[in-house]
Each structure stands twice: as structure tokens, then as C-alpha cells.
Design an enzyme around this catalytic site. Structure first.
Site, mmCIF file in Angstrom:
data_model
loop_
_atom_site.group_PDB
_atom_site.id
_atom_site.type_symbol
_atom_site.label_atom_id
_atom_site.label_comp_id
_atom_site.label_asym_id
_atom_site.label_seq_id
_atom_site.Cartn_x
_atom_site.Cartn_y
_atom_site.Cartn_z
ATOM 1 N N ASP A 43 -7.284 -7.011 9.669
ATOM 2 C CA ASP A 43 -6.706 -6.085 8.799
ATOM 3 C C ASP A 43 -7.011 -4.633 9.553
ATOM 4 O O ASP A 43 -6.391 -3.817 9.456
ATOM 5 C CB ASP A 43 -7.918 -5.681 7.603
ATOM 6 C CG ASP A 43 -7.967 -7.112 6.787
ATOM 7 O OD1 ASP A 43 -6.929 -7.514 6.400
ATOM 8 O OD2 ASP A 43 -8.969 -7.271 6.442
ATOM 9 N N ASP A 91 0.871 -1.224 -0.156
ATOM 10 C CA ASP A 91 0.102 -0.142 -0.078
ATOM 11 C C ASP A 91 0.832 1.234 0.067
ATOM 12 O O ASP A 91 0.637 2.089 0.756
ATOM 13 C CB ASP A 91 -0.752 0.244 1.289
ATOM 14 C CG ASP A 91 -2.048 -1.107 1.163
ATOM 15 O OD1 ASP A 91 -2.257 -1.649 0.216
ATOM 16 O OD2 ASP A 91 -2.618 -1.261 2.285
#
Length: 606
Positions: free
Chosen positions: A544, A320
Site C-alpha cells: 500500500d 480514492d
């Protein structure tokens, strides 16, 4: 984690695609010097079969004197067997006889060095494995031949025994990726580090998996070790999300297991995960010097220890990060001040470049850069610019593209590997599926087609032609009772797509602890053209992000996309998040999620 960063709205352009062609031609003559050299070789041939087709992976090891080029030959036992599309060699076929000749980048093989090639093939009736291979005219028996006497020069390193599938094997031990367990070479990198090597099973994750009923069914699969802060290098005893083992501990454990490869996630950039909050890191956006000296340098020093020279060390570089600089800066729908900062000061580009340069200099290290997923950069406006910034980073801070073994897509995400009932070329009553709310003018509907096309784009912008792609399949199986068994109704394009899509998320922008998800394909080496492996980089069962704000000392914030009560934002079409309740902070063990992943696994667990 791995927040979706789609720029909504219509995108125009064509899908970039490239299909390799089988090269027809004559036989390749042997160099005259080969007759004077001590020769010997070992070949491992494994296949992944389906009705009428198969993917073959071939590992070639030179046991004789160094060679500058090579030609591998074999004969198919069945006259229907054909090589349809190959990689890492030039293939010719005449009847049942096949020749694979080296390319410019993999022809040089020192003594003990290996390389890997592969192809997609077809068959009818049966698909038996070849029983004999020759390398530069010499039969590969696992030993060497004396050029003067014609006898063996040393004891064979592996016997030409038959494997349970009928092919030769150097060891009766089978790897989790489906290939034989063979030690990796210490001289020169192989083309695909996953082929012919058993993956390291993290004992900390294994124990957590086996603490959940039924977890032993998957607990022996290789998963990655996440280095998400400086303390993780030495080990983080007492941490709420990770265990006490450090980098050296894991490497030593991999040696003890006899593993052929180990996977680490390098994940601690300054201003990390600039477009989300659940995985913000410990370093501020201006702390690039600290990232280099306190994080990358110590990791590189440990990985460079000669003790680990026989182990293939695979680094997944900065999840990311770089795609955020394309989709989440000023002027974009998902723009944030932090993304603006790290783009302006070069923290991401130079940090990734430095990591590649330091780690790539180690002979047995393989770097794969994170490249998002189809639901993030599958639009033309994101596709090319992302490839460009990946190349910019790969040539920054003293790095070159030679430090990049490949790229990974879908890390810690849920995008379906393949959509069997929805194709990007489908139309419903004259309306393209690209116009559906779910697809939203994207050029791709699944990860495999995206990864293969993006690989070709990356080569076109300057990366080496032998780069491979990884796809994280740890949570994209989408099995269970909700899995469609056919196409949706043709009453409208939205009904058709929503009724037939395997990915059952409420919105493709949802990324946190998704309800209904399942384990995907098990870790597998070279499963498709251009794909080095399906991998489990996100260990199944690790959260997550937290459903509510949880104070912690790991720099991890609270993101509303992990809150099941949140009604969404522009990035996910103002839809419900689909997140599971009662989740801990990112990286912490989430047994309820792990149980669901096993229940909805596809292929199903036995």
C-alpha cells in the site's frame, strides 16, 4: 492506499435499506410471433449452497431469432426448494414450478445474446439442480429448432451433459468464480459480466505469488491490472512496482487463456489521491487535458479493438477519488488543499465523467466506479452526499448513467465482509454499539450490509436499477489465531465490540499494510443480493505504501500512515498505524505481507 477519511463525532439518521420482494402471480403468455421464429436457447444454472439456503445464478443465451421479451421456466426436483428473493427478473412459484419473466431493460435478446438473473433460495434435505429449462416455451438444449420442420437448424453449440454438481454445463472447465467457462456475447452487454465467465489470471502476479512458499494455492485467482500512470499503457519494463506488460499484452494474454473477463484499474486522475501521499500520481491537478488525451484515449483505443470484442473488459474507475470531495475538503477534519483544488476545478468529476463516456461507449466494456467503504462514508453526513457526487460525475463530460455497470467498495482496504458477532442493532446494558469507540456512530459495521444499502441509495439518486456492487475481498479475511469465535464480554460496549469484531485493526482508520490481515473470500460471481461479485482488485502481496521514504520515478510519496512507528492523527483517533515494517512503495511486491495474508486467510487455505 484507500485512506480512511472518517469525519469523527456523532452522526444521526436511519440506515437506508431495501429488501426485494418475491412477486406472486400467474403465468405469462407467449407472444404469438414466437411460433413463427427459429427458437433455441442455452441455460447455465450454478449455485452457492449453505445449510438450508443457496444463491442461484442463471445465464440465459438466446440461440434463435431475436426476441423482445422472454419467460424462463423450470421445475425444482425437491418440493422443499423455494425462491425467496430474486433479481433481474419477475419470479413466480407454484409448487415446484418456477417462472422468471424478463424486465424492461433485459427483455430484448438478439441472436447469440445473453443475460443473467439470480435469486436467493431455501431448501431442506437436499438442493438438486433442475434438469430442464424452457425459454418462451422451448426446451433449452443448446441448439435451435426449425419452426417449419420442428428439427434442429444447426448443430448444438453445447451438449446437455451433466456437470459434477448435477446441472447442465457447456464446458467441463470450471471458472475461478465457480461458474462454467462460456464465451461472452458480442452483441449487447450482459447484466453481470462475472457470471458464467472465467477471470483472467495476470501471469506477472501469478509468478510473484508462486515465488512465495504456498503461493500456488491462490495464484490461479483472477486479480486486476493496475494502470497507475501513462507508461503502464504500453508497459513499464524495469519498473520497481509493476511488470513490463501493457494493456494490449494483458488483453492478448487473456485471449490466450480463454478467459471470459479481464479487470483493469483506471487510476491516474489529476491530483490523484488528494488526501494521502502514498499513492499520489504523476499528473498535477490542472492536467485534465493530458489525462484525457494521453491516458484515457489510448486505453479506450486499445480496448475498442475488435480483436477483443468477445472478452468482457471490466474497468474499476479511479480509486480514492470522488468520496474525497465529500470528506476531505475545507471545513472537514481531513481537509487538504489538494482536495480543495480538484473540487474547485472539477478535475475529479470531469475526469471520471470523461473516462466513463469514452470507455462505456465500447460494447464489451463494463465500468464500476470506486465508492469507498463503510468506514469512510457509512455516516449519514457522508452517505447521501457521496451518492450525489457519484451521480454528478456519471453525468459529466458527455457521460450518462448508462455507462455505469455498478460500483465497488473496499478497494485495497481491510473492512470485514461480515461481522457475525457484532451487529449494528446490538445493545450492551442499554447502550448501542454505535456508541462504541470502534463504531463511532457509524450506521454499518461491515462491507456487505453497507454495499447493499448504498446500492439502494445510488438507485434512488438516479442510477439504473440493475446496477451491481463489487466488494474487494483480497485482504479482509482476518483469520488466524486472533479471529474471535464468539461475542465479546458485556462488561461495557467497548469490550463487547472489541472482543467480538472480526476486523482486528487498531483503528478503522488504518489502511496501510495492516498487520494481522488475511486473504478474504475468493473471487466469486453473484454471491449475495445486489452484489455482482467478490473480487480481488488489489492483488494480494502488493504494498500500500512504503514504511519509510523511498525515492522513485512513479510519483509516489511517503505517507506516515504506512510508518509502523507513527502515533497517528485525528483521522485515526491518534492511534498507532498497525502498518507492517520494511514495506516498499505502493504497488511493489511485498512477499512478507503475502505470506501473512495466506497464513491468516479466511476461509482458511488448505
Amino acid at each position: 492506499m484507500n485512506a480512511w477519511n472518517n469525519l469523527t463525532g456523532r452522526r444521526k439518521g436511519a440506515v437506508l435499506a431495501s429488501v426485494g420482494a418475491l412477486v406472486a402471480g400467474g403465468m405469462v403468455a407467449l407472444p404469438a410471433t414466437m411460433a413463427q421464429a427459429a427458437t433455441g436457447c442455452d441455460v447455465q444454472y450454478t449455485t452457492n449452497d449453505w445449510s438450508g439456503g443457496f444463491t442461484a445464478n442463471i445465464s440465459i443465451k438466446n440461440l434463435g431469432d431475436p426476441m423482445s421479451s422472454w419467460t424462463l421456466r423450470w421445475t425444482f426436483p425437491n418440493s422443499s426448494q423455494r425462491v425467496d428473493q430474486g433479481w433481474s427478473a419477475t419470479y413466480t412459484q407454484s409448487g415446484q414450478q418456477v417462472t422468471a419473466a424478463s424486465l424492461s431493460y433485459n427483455g430484448s435478446l438478439g441472436t447469440g445474446a445473453s443475460t443473467s438473473i439470480g435469486f436467493n433460495g431455501s431448501w431442506s434435505g437436499s438442493n438438486p439442480k433442475p434438469t430442464s429449462f424452457t425459454l418462451n416455451g422451448v426446451t433449452c438444449t443448446g441448439g435451435t429448432t426449425n419452426p417449419t420442420t420442428g428439427g434442429p437448424t444447426s448443430s448444438p453449440t453445447s451438449s446437455p451433459t451433466s456437470s459434477p454438481t448435477g446441472g447442465p454445463t457447456s464446458s467441463p472447465t470450471s471458472s475461478p468464480t465457480g461458474g462454467p467457462t462460456t464465451p461472452p456475447p458480442t452483441g449487447g452487454k450482459v447484466d453481470n459480466p462475472y457470471v458464467g465467465a472465467r477471470g483472467y489470471v495476470n501471469p506477472e502476479w501469478k509468478a510473484k505469488a508462486e515465488s512465495v512458499s504456498g503461493g500456488s494455492r491462490v495464484s490461479n485467482n483472477p486479480t486486476a491490472v493496475w494502470l497507475d500512470r501513462i507508461a503502464a499503457i504500453e508497459g513499464t519494463s524495469g519498473s520497481s512496482s509493476n511488470g513490463a506488460m501493457g494493456v494490449r499484452d494483458h488483453l492478448d494474454a487473456a485471449l490466450a487463456q480463454g478467459a471470459g473477463y479481464i479487470q483493469f484499474v483506471i487510476y491516474n486522475l489529476p491530483g490523484r489521491d488528494c488526501a494521502a501521499l502514498a499513492s499520489n500520481g504523476e499528473l498535477g491537478p490542472d492536467e485534465l487535458p493530458r489525462y484525457k488525451s494521453e491516458y484515457i484515449d489510448p486505453i479506450a483505443a486499445i480496448q475498442a479493438d475488435s480483436k477483443y470484442a468477445g472478452l468482457r473488459i471490466i474497468n474499476i474507475i479511479e480509486i480514492d477519488s470522488l468520496p474525497n470531495l465529500i470528506t476531505n475538503t475545507s471545513g472537514q477534519a481531513g481537509g487538504t488543499a489538494m482536495c480543495d483544488t480538484v473540487k474547485a476545478n472539477g478535475a475529479y468529476v470531469n475526469g471520471v465523467g470523461y473516462a466513463l463516456a469514452k470507455l462505456g461507449a465500447i460494447n464489451n466494456v463494463y465500468n464500476y466506479i470506486d465508492s469507498a467503504h463503510h468506514g469512510w462514508i457509512g455516516w449519514d453526513s457522508n452517505f447521501g452526499p457521496t451518492a450525489d457526487i457519484l451521480h454528478q460525475a456519471a453525468t459529466a463530460s458527455g457521460s450518462t448513467v448508462n455507462n455505469v455497470a455498478g460500483f465497488i467498495t473496499n478497494t485495497a482496504n481491510y473492512s470485514a465482509l461480515q461481522e457475525p458477532y457484532v451487529k449494528i442493532t446490538d445493545t450492551v446494558n442499554g447502550t448501542s454499539v454505535r456508541q462504541s469507540k470502534w463504531v463511532d456512530w457509524n450506521q454499518y459495521v461491515d462491507e456487505l450490509s453497507f454495499a447493499q444499502a448504498f446500492r439502494q441509495k445510488l438507485v434512488s439518486v438516479g442510477f439504473n436499477s440493475n446496477i451491481g456492487m463489487l466488494i474487494d475481498t483480497s485482504r479482509n479475511g482476518w483469520g488466524g489465531s486472533a479471529r474471535p469465535t464468539g461475542a465479546g464480554p458485556t462488561t461495557s460496549v467497548d469490550a463487547y465490540v472489541d472482543g467480538g469484531r472480526i476486523d482486528r485493526r487498531i483503528h478503522a482508520g488504518n489502511w496501510c499494510n495492516q498487520s494481522g490481515a488475511g486473504l478474504g473470500e475468493r473471487p466469486t460471481a453473484a454471491p449475495a443480493s445486489g452484489i455482482d461479485a467478490y473480487v480481488w482488485i488489489k492483488p494480494p502481496g502488493e504494498s500500500d505504501g512504503s514504511s519509510t521514504e523511498i525515492p522513485n520515478d512513479e510519483g509516489k510519496g511517503f505517507d506516515r500512515m504506512c510508518d509502523p512507528t507513527y502515533t497517528g492523527n485525528a483521522r485515526n483517533g491518534n492511534s498507532a498505524t498497525g502498518a507492517l515494517p520494511n514495506a516498499p512503495i505502493s504497488g511493489a511486491w511485498f512477499p512478507a505481507q503475502f505470506q501473512q495474508l495466506m497464513q491468516n486467510a479466511y476461509p482458511p487455505l488448505s
